[in-house]
Design a protein around this motif. Structure first.
Motif, PDB file in Angstrom:
ATOM      1  N   THR A  87       0.608  -1.231  -0.104  1.00 22.00           N
ATOM      2  CA  THR A  87       0.204   0.094   0.004  1.00 22.00           C
ATOM      3  C   THR A  87       0.796   1.106  -0.117  1.00 22.00           C
ATOM      4  N   ARG A  88       0.127   2.351  -0.423  1.00 27.74           N
ATOM      5  CA  ARG A  88       0.934   3.605  -0.350  1.00 27.74           C
ATOM      6  C   ARG A  88       1.522   3.882   1.201  1.00 27.74           C
ATOM      7  N   GLU A  89       0.592   3.576   2.044  1.00 27.46           N
ATOM      8  CA  GLU A  89       0.949   3.811   3.512  1.00 27.46           C
ATOM      9  C   GLU A  89       2.349   3.026   3.868  1.00 27.46           C
ATOM     10  N   GLN A  90       2.377   1.881   3.374  1.00 25.69           N
ATOM     11  CA  GLN A  90       3.615   1.122   3.642  1.00 25.69           C
ATOM     12  C   GLN A  90       4.643   1.751   2.961  1.00 25.69           C
ATOM     13  N   LYS A  91       4.582   2.100   1.696  1.00 23.82           N
ATOM     14  CA  LYS A  91       5.658   2.815   1.025  1.00 23.82           C
ATOM     15  C   LYS A  91       6.202   4.136   1.802  1.00 23.82           C
ATOM     16  N   ARG A  92       5.138   4.785   2.112  1.00 22.51           N
ATOM     17  CA  ARG A  92       5.283   6.198   2.780  1.00 22.51           C
ATOM     18  C   ARG A  92       6.063   6.008   4.113  1.00 22.51           C
ATOM     19  N   GLY A  93       6.008   4.913   5.006  1.00 22.12           N
ATOM     20  CA  GLY A  93       6.572   4.569   6.262  1.00 22.12           C
ATOM     21  C   GLY A  93       7.980   3.969   5.714  1.00 22.12           C
ATOM     22  N   MET A  94       8.096   3.245   4.693  1.00 19.45           N
ATOM     23  CA  MET A  94       9.364   2.749   4.229  1.00 19.45           C
ATOM     24  C   MET A  94      10.389   3.733   3.818  1.00 19.45           C
ATOM     25  N   VAL A  95      10.005   4.567   3.056  1.00 13.17           N
ATOM     26  CA  VAL A  95      10.830   5.611   2.361  1.00 13.17           C
ATOM     27  C   VAL A  95      11.258   6.703   3.751  1.00 13.17           C
ATOM     28  N   LYS A  96      10.429   6.884   4.666  1.00 14.09           N
ATOM     29  CA  LYS A  96      10.782   7.752   5.581  1.00 14.09           C
ATOM     30  C   LYS A  96      11.839   6.866   6.383  1.00 14.09           C
ATOM     31  N   ASP A  97      11.570   5.782   6.912  1.00 16.95           N
ATOM     32  CA  ASP A  97      12.381   5.055   7.926  1.00 16.95           C
ATOM     33  C   ASP A  97      13.825   4.525   7.019  1.00 16.95           C
ATOM     34  N   VAL A  98      13.508   4.301   5.845  1.00 21.72           N
ATOM     35  CA  VAL A  98      15.027   4.009   5.226  1.00 21.72           C
ATOM     36  C   VAL A  98      15.842   5.198   5.119  1.00 21.72           C
ATOM     37  N   THR A  99      15.174   6.228   4.764  1.00 21.20           N
ATOM     38  CA  THR A  99      15.953   7.578   4.703  1.00 21.20           C
ATOM     39  C   THR A  99      16.501   7.973   5.986  1.00 21.20           C
ATOM     40  N   GLU A 100      16.071   7.806   7.195  1.00 23.02           N
ATOM     41  CA  GLU A 100      16.336   7.992   8.511  1.00 23.02           C
ATOM     42  C   GLU A 100      17.599   7.197   8.719  1.00 23.02           C
ATOM     43  N   ALA A 101      17.501   5.831   8.411  1.00 20.83           N
ATOM     44  CA  ALA A 101      18.591   4.867   8.491  1.00 20.83           C
ATOM     45  C   ALA A 101      19.826   5.384   7.836  1.00 20.83           C
ATOM     46  N   ILE A 102      19.742   5.652   6.523  1.00 24.98           N
ATOM     47  CA  ILE A 102      20.744   6.301   5.933  1.00 24.98           C
ATOM     48  C   ILE A 102      21.507   7.465   6.485  1.00 24.98           C
ATOM     49  N   VAL A 103      20.688   8.581   6.735  1.00 19.79           N
ATOM     50  CA  VAL A 103      21.226   9.707   7.558  1.00 19.79           C
ATOM     51  C   VAL A 103      21.740   9.479   8.681  1.00 19.79           C
ATOM     52  N   THR A 140       5.836   6.100 -11.106  1.00 15.00           N
ATOM     53  CA  THR A 140       4.580   6.640 -10.753  1.00 15.00           C
ATOM     54  C   THR A 140       5.248   7.587  -9.630  1.00 15.00           C
ATOM     55  N   GLN A 141       4.424   8.751  -9.145  1.00 15.19           N
ATOM     56  CA  GLN A 141       4.615   9.507  -8.067  1.00 15.19           C
ATOM     57  C   GLN A 141       4.635   8.610  -6.814  1.00 15.19           C
ATOM     58  N   GLU A 142       4.127   7.456  -6.670  1.00 10.70           N
ATOM     59  CA  GLU A 142       3.949   7.026  -5.442  1.00 10.70           C
ATOM     60  C   GLU A 142       5.443   5.919  -5.223  1.00 10.70           C
ATOM     61  N   ASN A 143       6.127   5.777  -6.412  1.00 10.20           N
ATOM     62  CA  ASN A 143       7.346   5.072  -6.388  1.00 10.20           C
ATOM     63  C   ASN A 143       8.727   5.601  -6.435  1.00 10.20           C
ATOM     64  N   LEU A 144       8.808   7.045  -6.154  1.00 13.60           N
ATOM     65  CA  LEU A 144       9.768   7.888  -5.889  1.00 13.60           C
ATOM     66  C   LEU A 144       9.733   8.658  -4.874  1.00 13.60           C
ATOM     67  N   ALA A 145      10.678   9.019  -4.023  1.00 18.10           N
ATOM     68  CA  ALA A 145      10.848   9.568  -2.755  1.00 18.10           C
ATOM     69  C   ALA A 145      12.234  10.337  -2.860  1.00 18.10           C
ATOM     70  N   GLN A 146      12.020  11.518  -2.078  1.00 17.65           N
ATOM     71  CA  GLN A 146      13.248  12.331  -1.687  1.00 17.65           C
ATOM     72  C   GLN A 146      13.060  12.705  -0.359  1.00 17.65           C
ATOM     73  N   ALA A 147      14.303  12.928   0.234  1.00 20.05           N
ATOM     74  CA  ALA A 147      14.241  13.351   1.634  1.00 20.05           C
ATOM     75  C   ALA A 147      13.322  12.682   2.513  1.00 20.05           C
ATOM     76  N   GLY A 148      13.033  11.501   2.110  1.00 21.38           N
ATOM     77  CA  GLY A 148      11.966  10.557   3.013  1.00 21.38           C
ATOM     78  C   GLY A 148      10.725  10.906   2.753  1.00 21.38           C
ATOM     79  N   LYS A 149      10.201  11.636   1.697  1.00 24.13           N
ATOM     80  CA  LYS A 149       8.968  11.758   1.420  1.00 24.13           C
ATOM     81  C   LYS A 149       8.579  11.314  -0.122  1.00 24.13           C
ATOM     82  N   LEU A 150       7.374  10.736  -0.302  1.00 21.25           N
ATOM     83  CA  LEU A 150       7.078  10.306  -1.523  1.00 21.25           C
ATOM     84  C   LEU A 150       6.600  11.433  -2.505  1.00 21.25           C
ATOM     85  N   PHE A 151       7.042  11.383  -3.761  1.00 25.25           N
ATOM     86  CA  PHE A 151       6.623  12.434  -4.468  1.00 25.25           C
ATOM     87  C   PHE A 151       4.994  12.804  -4.635  1.00 25.25           C
TER      88      PHE A 151
END
Lengths: 62, 62, 62, 62, 62, 62
Positions: E13-29, F47-58
């Motif tokens: 889901t979009r919710e899963q992707k949203r959480g994943m990119v947030k947490d992966v980004t924090e892990a890298i930073v 899609t905008q759901e599959n790209l992220a920058q700064a921990g945030k989906l497009f």
């Protein structure tokens, strides 16, 4: 975005890479209308032992 | 086309790579019906420090 | 490991993919001596508008 | 699956990579609900001559 | 940089992707000490017909 | 070789892609001195759901 990955045989000079990334970036900006600073390029270089065409390694001739 | 990228741990011999690209190419040609010369393969090799599974680097054991 | 990515034009049948991943996996296991279950394959399919050779999109002919 | 590829400039220590793969794996497991052992990560490192932004190689300054 | 590519089976889901990119980004930073805005992530999703392990397509069972 | 992969947000027209692959190919041929027909380009669209920058989906804004 956009992100460009260029995969090529090793051995090109820094001067060639410098010109290539400049011109490829301009080509993308011209056609997509994105800002220059949005274009990232990474170059992956391969030894002749790590590339193959038609089932044959480059190091074995072509 | 098709383009095949094989990512693996470093340390295989040229002989292993030679046999692998030959056989992988044949496997693709047999199943897709494309010409042999249309198949390109690139091999990306990784040190044990640049691969991880289950959150653990390969160099730290598995 | 190893991980194999196959990039190709769209339109192959499931039967072709099924045979291809079976035979490519065998080709890798035979040459690298790794366990069958260690081989992962992903297939990326492209429309004719997203592939180009010699500066020309596939959808514009070759 | 999932497979994670991290592309970055060379020069990070093993300790940094060790922490990064541990934390990235946890971030994925937490959000996707997959088993830890299903997460594979590979790291591709680039010299400053093989990365560019805005048409300029990293080795030429930013 | 760094650029992260996550390849996974479709259906999250979009919710899963949203959480994943947030947490992966924090892990890298956290581990690399780079600025948050330097981290880019792209997600490639695969159908069960385009992934295979041990020579078998995911759509054919595991 | 060389192989160029361009990853970008979806939504560009065929006309934009046509111009982009033509100009990128010319940029590479000019700088590397390789034959035009040796340059292959593939485009991966997100899609905008599959790209992220700064921990945030497009898709969640930037």
């Amino acid at each position: 975005m956009p992100f460009v990955t260029i995969r090529m045989i090793e051995g090109r000079t820094r001067e060639q890479k410098r010109g290539m990334v400049k011109d490829v970036t301009e080509a993308i900006v011209k056609n997509l209308g994105c800002p220059t600073q949005a274009v990232s390029i990474d170059i992956i270089e391969y030894t002749q032992e790590n590339l193959a065409q038609a089932g044959k390694l480059f190091c074995d001739g072509r």
